[in-house]
Design a protein around this motif. Sequence first.
Motif: not given
Length: 91
Positions: A74-80, A29-34, A36-48
């Motif tokens: 850092k990737f997740f932070q940089d890409k929002g 999504l970010r690569t294609r220019g989105w 807006g807000r992106i929420l990535l839901l996971d059952v774990e607290k750690e980095t995927p």
Amino acid sequence: MPEQQIPHENQPVVIIGAGHSGVAVAAGLRTRGWQGRILLLDVEKETPYERPPLSKELLKAGAPNESTPLRKEKFFQDKGIERVGDSRSSP
């Protein structure tokens, strides 16, 4: 055929699951220019992390016990990309 509606960027994209596919969709999504807000839901607290298929090699003594992250934090932070992990505490 009804016309497809493109989501407005003021509406968040919610991705359920932070495995390989979920992380790839968020990155794509970010690569294609989105923008807006992106929420990535996971059952774990750690980095995927990479979830290799179970094999006898992983069960052998001396097999690495470390998980390889799919992307660095850092990737997740940089890409929002907002990661929402399980907030329950372990017993």
